[in-house]
Design an enzyme around this catalytic site. Structure first.
Site, PDB file in Angstrom:
ATOM      1  N   ASP A   1      22.362 -25.332  -6.075  1.00  0.00           N
ATOM      2  CA  ASP A   1      21.519 -25.596  -4.905  1.00  0.00           C
ATOM      3  C   ASP A   1      20.875 -26.983  -4.948  1.00  0.00           C
ATOM      4  O   ASP A   1      20.216 -27.395  -3.991  1.00  0.00           O
ATOM      5  CB  ASP A   1      20.457 -24.502  -4.726  1.00  0.00           C
ATOM      6  CG  ASP A   1      19.580 -24.297  -5.955  1.00  0.00           C
ATOM      7  OD1 ASP A   1      20.015 -24.634  -7.064  1.00  0.00           O
ATOM      8  OD2 ASP A   1      18.459 -23.782  -5.798  1.00  0.00           O
TER       9      ASP A   1
ATOM     10  N   HIS B   1      11.183 -25.964  -1.685  1.00  0.00           N
ATOM     11  CA  HIS B   1      12.044 -25.088  -2.486  1.00  0.00           C
ATOM     12  C   HIS B   1      11.629 -23.622  -2.360  1.00  0.00           C
ATOM     13  O   HIS B   1      11.296 -22.945  -3.324  1.00  0.00           O
ATOM     14  CB  HIS B   1      12.033 -25.520  -3.956  1.00  0.00           C
ATOM     15  CG  HIS B   1      13.222 -25.031  -4.721  1.00  0.00           C
ATOM     16  ND1 HIS B   1      13.237 -23.824  -5.380  1.00  0.00           N
ATOM     17  CD2 HIS B   1      14.440 -25.570  -4.928  1.00  0.00           C
ATOM     18  CE1 HIS B   1      14.402 -23.643  -5.967  1.00  0.00           C
ATOM     19  NE2 HIS B   1      15.163 -24.699  -5.692  1.00  0.00           N
TER      20      HIS B   1
END
Length: 303
Positions: free
Chosen positions: A65, A265
């Site tokens: 990611d 995040h």
């Protein structure tokens, strides 16, 4: 001035309105990209940036990611005509990991210079910028990044005259540390006052709380920190996965006292981070919950 664009605020997997981790920094026409998750290329375009001026790519760690967008980005940089070398900075093993991803992007019109960093603190500098990476607490080796942009002192006419610096050397000494004229070398400290306050940007993800994060972010102009879980009840999960809750991240900001504090995040299990904003605001009232495309211009004092 430093322009900051939050390109992706998601963690683990993208959502319909949330791409994966990435942030772009632009200063004096040169760009530094930190992380390159899936969807980064689209976000770059949507924020009005281009690929060719990206001179440095910093990787925090080797989870998908944070770097799954690299092959496509490198190809796009080449397609836009980049031929100058690119610098890539990250943990030990960076060259091996990136070259593995380049199986689908084998030919590029530019070289890649890899800078692998380890230890608690490491530095890399260019022009008026100093990039400091620091070790974080995650499941794998992970680096946070601090960018400091220095600013020289004001030109002091009286000081220049007192040091018998010819007027022809005044302008060059405001741009370079020294200048030679008629066989005599003059230095910038002969015409400039004390250095002025510069700019500081700090980015920390993925990690558990650590004192070094608050130390690095002290008095930063912008501190961008992970906030994987909004709910305080998710603390056991945060500890297990090497992440933070909003409250833990805000406690670091409370210690660091940055001018601006953004959370990023976010877990895909948290589609509406604003529902938990008060968990951060109790400790740092000025917190901003980041969204893809958020931008901020950081300006020097007196600008």
């Amino acid at each position: 001035m430093l322009e900051v664009a939050l390109l992706g605020t998601g963690g683990t997997m993208p959502l319909k309105n949330r791409r994966l981790a990435s942030v772009m920094l632009r200063h004096n026409g040169s760009c530094t990209l930190i992380d390159c998750g899936e969807g980064t290329q689209l976000s770059v375009k949507e924020c009005g940036f281009t690929f060719k001026p990206i001179d440095r790519i910093c990787i925090t760690h080797f989870h998908a990611d944070h770097m799954s967008g690299i092959p496509g980005l490198l190809l796009s940089m080449g397609n836009e005509g980049r031929t100058e070398p690119l610098t890539m900075i990250g943990p030990v093993g960076l060259e091996r990991v990136v070259n593995s991803l380049r199986v689908i992007a084998p030919e590029l019109p530019f070289e890649i210079n890899f800078v692998e960093q380890s230890g608690k603190i490491a530095e890399f500098s260019w022009e008026d910028c100093r990039l400091t990476s620091f070790s974080l607490r995650h499941a794998v080796p992970c680096r946070g990044y601090r960018l400091d942009i220095s600013r020289v002192g004001k030109f002091d006419v009286e000081k220049a005259r007192a040091n018998n610096v010819p007027m022809r050397a005044w302008s060059p000494l405001q741009k370079a540390p020294e200048f030679t004229l008629d066989g005599v070398t003059y230095t910038s400290d002969m015409v400039l006052g004390a250095p002025r306050r510069g700019l500081r940007f700090v980015y920390a993800t993925d990690t558990r709380p650590a004192p070094v994060i608050a130390e690095m972010a002290e008095n930063a102009d912008l501190f961008v920190c992970e906030g994987m879980f909004g709910e305080n009840e998710k603390l056991p999960r945060a500890k297990e996965s090497g992440h933070m809750t909003f409250s833990e991240a805000a406690a670091l900001a409370q210690r660091a006292n940055p001018k601006n504090f953004w959370l990023t995040h976010f877990s895909p299990s948290m589609p509406a981070p604003m529902a938990f904003a008060d968990n951060a605001r109790r400790l740092f009232p000025g917190v901003r919950l980041g969204a893809d495309g958020d931008m901020l211009e950081l300006r020097f004092e007196e600008e």
